[in-house]
Design a protein around this motif. Structure first.
Motif, PDB file in Angstrom:
ATOM      1  N   ARG A  18       2.255 -16.032 -12.436  1.00  0.00           N
ATOM      2  CA  ARG A  18       2.188 -17.044 -11.373  1.00  0.00           C
ATOM      3  C   ARG A  18       3.160 -16.704 -10.259  1.00  0.00           C
ATOM      4  NH1 ARG A  18       1.474 -20.814 -15.573  1.00  0.00           N
ATOM      5  NH2 ARG A  18       3.704 -21.218 -15.679  1.00  0.00           N
ATOM      6  N   ASP A  19       4.368 -16.291 -10.640  1.00  0.00           N
ATOM      7  CA  ASP A  19       5.376 -15.934  -9.634  1.00  0.00           C
ATOM      8  C   ASP A  19       4.916 -14.750  -8.787  1.00  0.00           C
ATOM      9  OD1 ASP A  19       6.974 -17.944 -10.564  1.00  0.00           O
ATOM     10  OD2 ASP A  19       8.318 -16.647 -11.719  1.00  0.00           O
ATOM     11  N   THR A  20       4.322 -13.750  -9.440  1.00  0.00           N
ATOM     12  CA  THR A  20       3.848 -12.571  -8.706  1.00  0.00           C
ATOM     13  C   THR A  20       2.728 -12.947  -7.755  1.00  0.00           C
ATOM     14  OG1 THR A  20       4.419 -11.143 -10.584  1.00  0.00           O
ATOM     15  CG2 THR A  20       2.889 -10.242  -8.955  1.00  0.00           C
ATOM     16  N   ARG A  21       1.820 -13.760  -8.225  1.00  0.00           N
ATOM     17  CA  ARG A  21       0.704 -14.227  -7.397  1.00  0.00           C
ATOM     18  C   ARG A  21       1.229 -14.982  -6.168  1.00  0.00           C
ATOM     19  NH1 ARG A  21      -4.802 -15.462  -8.066  1.00  0.00           N
ATOM     20  NH2 ARG A  21      -5.425 -17.434  -7.162  1.00  0.00           N
ATOM     21  N   GLU A  22       2.228 -15.844  -6.387  1.00  0.00           N
ATOM     22  CA  GLU A  22       2.811 -16.605  -5.276  1.00  0.00           C
ATOM     23  C   GLU A  22       3.517 -15.686  -4.287  1.00  0.00           C
ATOM     24  OE1 GLU A  22       2.442 -19.804  -4.357  1.00  0.00           O
ATOM     25  OE2 GLU A  22       0.962 -19.754  -5.966  1.00  0.00           O
ATOM     26  N   ARG A  23       4.178 -14.649  -4.777  1.00  0.00           N
ATOM     27  CA  ARG A  23       4.829 -13.681  -3.881  1.00  0.00           C
ATOM     28  C   ARG A  23       3.812 -13.019  -2.967  1.00  0.00           C
ATOM     29  NH1 ARG A  23       7.550  -9.827  -7.775  1.00  0.00           N
ATOM     30  NH2 ARG A  23       7.443  -8.391  -6.034  1.00  0.00           N
ATOM     31  N   ILE A  24       2.679 -12.662  -3.534  1.00  0.00           N
ATOM     32  CA  ILE A  24       1.618 -12.028  -2.743  1.00  0.00           C
ATOM     33  C   ILE A  24       1.110 -12.989  -1.677  1.00  0.00           C
ATOM     34  CG2 ILE A  24      -0.732 -11.101  -2.810  1.00  0.00           C
ATOM     35  CD1 ILE A  24      -0.054 -10.136  -5.709  1.00  0.00           C
ATOM     36  N   LEU A  25       0.841 -14.230  -2.073  1.00  0.00           N
ATOM     37  CA  LEU A  25       0.301 -15.219  -1.133  1.00  0.00           C
ATOM     38  C   LEU A  25       1.311 -15.560  -0.039  1.00  0.00           C
ATOM     39  CD1 LEU A  25      -1.529 -17.578  -3.658  1.00  0.00           C
ATOM     40  CD2 LEU A  25      -2.582 -15.955  -2.068  1.00  0.00           C
ATOM     41  N   THR A  26       2.579 -15.651  -0.408  1.00  0.00           N
ATOM     42  CA  THR A  26       3.632 -15.941   0.580  1.00  0.00           C
ATOM     43  C   THR A  26       3.766 -14.791   1.572  1.00  0.00           C
ATOM     44  OG1 THR A  26       4.844 -17.316  -0.995  1.00  0.00           O
ATOM     45  CG2 THR A  26       6.087 -16.451   0.893  1.00  0.00           C
ATOM     46  N   ALA A  27       3.770 -13.569   1.050  1.00  0.00           N
ATOM     47  CA  ALA A  27       3.874 -12.391   1.922  1.00  0.00           C
ATOM     48  C   ALA A  27       2.680 -12.312   2.863  1.00  0.00           C
ATOM     49  CB  ALA A  27       3.965 -11.123   1.072  1.00  0.00           C
ATOM     50  N   ILE A  45       0.760  -5.942   2.792  1.00  0.00           N
ATOM     51  CA  ILE A  45       1.089  -7.154   2.030  1.00  0.00           C
ATOM     52  C   ILE A  45       1.884  -6.789   0.777  1.00  0.00           C
ATOM     53  CG2 ILE A  45       0.132  -9.074   0.696  1.00  0.00           C
ATOM     54  CD1 ILE A  45      -2.289  -8.990   2.672  1.00  0.00           C
ATOM     55  N   ALA A  46       1.423  -5.759   0.064  1.00  0.00           N
ATOM     56  CA  ALA A  46       2.111  -5.327  -1.153  1.00  0.00           C
ATOM     57  C   ALA A  46       3.546  -4.909  -0.843  1.00  0.00           C
ATOM     58  CB  ALA A  46       1.346  -4.174  -1.803  1.00  0.00           C
ATOM     59  N   ALA A  47       3.730  -4.141   0.226  1.00  0.00           N
ATOM     60  CA  ALA A  47       5.078  -3.694   0.600  1.00  0.00           C
ATOM     61  C   ALA A  47       5.969  -4.881   0.946  1.00  0.00           C
ATOM     62  CB  ALA A  47       4.990  -2.728   1.788  1.00  0.00           C
ATOM     63  N   HIS A  48       5.407  -5.842   1.690  1.00  0.00           N
ATOM     64  CA  HIS A  48       6.174  -7.023   2.088  1.00  0.00           C
ATOM     65  C   HIS A  48       6.545  -7.867   0.866  1.00  0.00           C
ATOM     66  CE1 HIS A  48       7.663  -9.609   5.273  1.00  0.00           C
ATOM     67  NE2 HIS A  48       7.093 -10.662   4.696  1.00  0.00           N
ATOM     68  N   ALA A  49       5.683  -7.858  -0.136  1.00  0.00           N
ATOM     69  CA  ALA A  49       5.938  -8.620  -1.365  1.00  0.00           C
ATOM     70  C   ALA A  49       6.831  -7.850  -2.335  1.00  0.00           C
ATOM     71  CB  ALA A  49       4.621  -8.968  -2.045  1.00  0.00           C
ATOM     72  N   GLY A  50       7.140  -6.590  -2.000  1.00  0.00           N
ATOM     73  CA  GLY A  50       8.017  -5.789  -2.842  1.00  0.00           C
ATOM     74  C   GLY A  50       7.369  -5.292  -4.113  1.00  0.00           C
ATOM     75  N   MET A  51       6.105  -4.870  -3.995  1.00  0.00           N
ATOM     76  CA  MET A  51       5.395  -4.378  -5.182  1.00  0.00           C
ATOM     77  C   MET A  51       4.456  -3.255  -4.788  1.00  0.00           C
ATOM     78  SD  MET A  51       2.584  -7.432  -5.771  1.00  0.00           S
ATOM     79  CE  MET A  51       3.876  -8.676  -5.854  1.00  0.00           C
ATOM     80  N   SER A  52       3.901  -2.589  -5.775  1.00  0.00           N
ATOM     81  CA  SER A  52       2.952  -1.516  -5.511  1.00  0.00           C
ATOM     82  C   SER A  52       1.583  -2.111  -5.186  1.00  0.00           C
ATOM     83  CB  SER A  52       2.822  -0.603  -6.737  1.00  0.00           C
ATOM     84  OG  SER A  52       2.177  -1.294  -7.791  1.00  0.00           O
ATOM     85  N   SER A  55      -0.258  -3.187  -8.282  1.00  0.00           N
ATOM     86  CA  SER A  55       0.116  -4.512  -8.797  1.00  0.00           C
ATOM     87  C   SER A  55      -0.628  -5.608  -8.049  1.00  0.00           C
ATOM     88  CB  SER A  55       1.628  -4.725  -8.665  1.00  0.00           C
ATOM     89  OG  SER A  55       2.325  -3.827  -9.482  1.00  0.00           O
ATOM     90  N   LEU A  56      -0.720  -5.452  -6.723  1.00  0.00           N
ATOM     91  CA  LEU A  56      -1.443  -6.455  -5.929  1.00  0.00           C
ATOM     92  C   LEU A  56      -2.896  -6.541  -6.373  1.00  0.00           C
ATOM     93  CD1 LEU A  56      -1.247  -7.155  -2.157  1.00  0.00           C
ATOM     94  CD2 LEU A  56      -3.476  -6.726  -3.178  1.00  0.00           C
ATOM     95  N   TYR A  57      -3.528  -5.369  -6.606  1.00  0.00           N
ATOM     96  CA  TYR A  57      -4.940  -5.365  -6.969  1.00  0.00           C
ATOM     97  C   TYR A  57      -5.204  -5.934  -8.360  1.00  0.00           C
ATOM     98  CZ  TYR A  57      -6.289  -2.783  -2.787  1.00  0.00           C
ATOM     99  OH  TYR A  57      -6.539  -2.414  -1.489  1.00  0.00           O
ATOM    100  N   ARG A  58      -4.164  -6.105  -9.157  1.00  0.00           N
ATOM    101  CA  ARG A  58      -4.359  -6.779 -10.451  1.00  0.00           C
ATOM    102  C   ARG A  58      -4.603  -8.270 -10.252  1.00  0.00           C
ATOM    103  NH1 ARG A  58      -0.438  -3.130 -12.763  1.00  0.00           N
ATOM    104  NH2 ARG A  58       1.257  -4.640 -12.601  1.00  0.00           N
ATOM    105  N   TYR A  59      -4.209  -8.789  -9.090  1.00  0.00           N
ATOM    106  CA  TYR A  59      -4.339 -10.228  -8.830  1.00  0.00           C
ATOM    107  C   TYR A  59      -5.430 -10.550  -7.811  1.00  0.00           C
ATOM    108  CZ  TYR A  59       0.017 -10.522 -11.378  1.00  0.00           C
ATOM    109  OH  TYR A  59       0.967 -10.442 -12.358  1.00  0.00           O
ATOM    110  N   PHE A  60      -5.640  -9.650  -6.854  1.00  0.00           N
ATOM    111  CA  PHE A  60      -6.627  -9.893  -5.799  1.00  0.00           C
ATOM    112  C   PHE A  60      -7.422  -8.620  -5.540  1.00  0.00           C
ATOM    113  CE2 PHE A  60      -3.128 -12.844  -4.981  1.00  0.00           C
ATOM    114  CZ  PHE A  60      -3.817 -14.047  -4.914  1.00  0.00           C
TER     115      PHE A  60
END
Length: 202
Positions: A18-27, A45-52, A55-60
């Motif tokens: 949930r936290d990771t998903r929220e980071r993506i949406l916030t970014a 978006i992934a870079a702004h959220a601080g992830m690869s 990782s982003l594509y696992r959620y969206f």
């Protein structure tokens, strides 16, 4: 009831998800608002959220999936606020009831100003893709009017509901997103509510 070890392991993982998903949406919201949807990629978006990007594509699946999630979240919040205001307003005077509805939508839009601007530079229901929300608001408003005024001819009920929703949404968008700084926001809402209440009087 005894909590299983598997449940104990799953909960932190679900919270992290949930936290990771929220980071993506916030970014995404921040970037869309600053640069426009067309100028923002999933990589950015992934870079702004601080992830690869993986990782982003696992959620969206893609940027459109992120946009749709943000849009549905906004729709849900607006509908929840409006529904609560209408139900609470059944026992109130029309001016107070309409003012509550305006406050509910305008406050949500003000809180989510960045998201609204990210979804569309043109703050209208159609531009935001909120046509379904407008239809549900009309249904709620018809119920409110029937409770307030009693049975009405269908044509009259449709017109009154349409006018109330149109005035309410247009006013809420203006007040929530770009209210003039030199005017008292609550006074503006109260004046609009008095105007609509006077129009509803038999």
């Amino acid at each position: 009831m005894v909590e299983k070890v598997g449940d104990q392991r799953r909960r932190p993982q679900q919270e992290r998800s949930r936290d990771t998903r929220e980071r993506i949406l916030t970014a995404a919201t921040q970037l869309f608002a600053e640069h426009g949807v067309g100028n923002v990629s999933t990589n950015r978006i992934a870079a702004h959220a601080g992830m690869s990007i993986g990782s982003l594509y696992r959620y969206f699946a893609d940027k459109d999936a992120i946009l749709e999630t943000l849009r549905l979240r906004l729709v849900g919040e607006l509908e929840e606020q409006f529904t609560a205001a209408v139900l609470a307003g059944m026992a109130l005077a029309p001016a107070e009831s309409f003012a509550r509805s305006l406050h509910g939508i305008a406050d949500t839009l003000a809180r989510r100003r960045e998201l609204v601007r990210a979804l569309s530079p043109h703050a209208t229901l159609e531009a935001l893709g909120l046509g379904d929300l407008e239809r549900r608001l009309l249904i709620l408003t018809r119920g409110y009017l029937l409770n307030l005024l009693g049975p009405l001819p269908d044509a009259e009920l449709e017109v009154k509901a349409y006018v109330m929703v149109s005035v309410g949404v247009a006013s809420s968008l203006r007040i929530g997103l770009e209210a003039p700084s030199h005017l008292d926001r609550d006074a503006v809402i109260a004046e609009i509510a008095r105007m609509v209440a006077g129009w509803l009087e038999p």
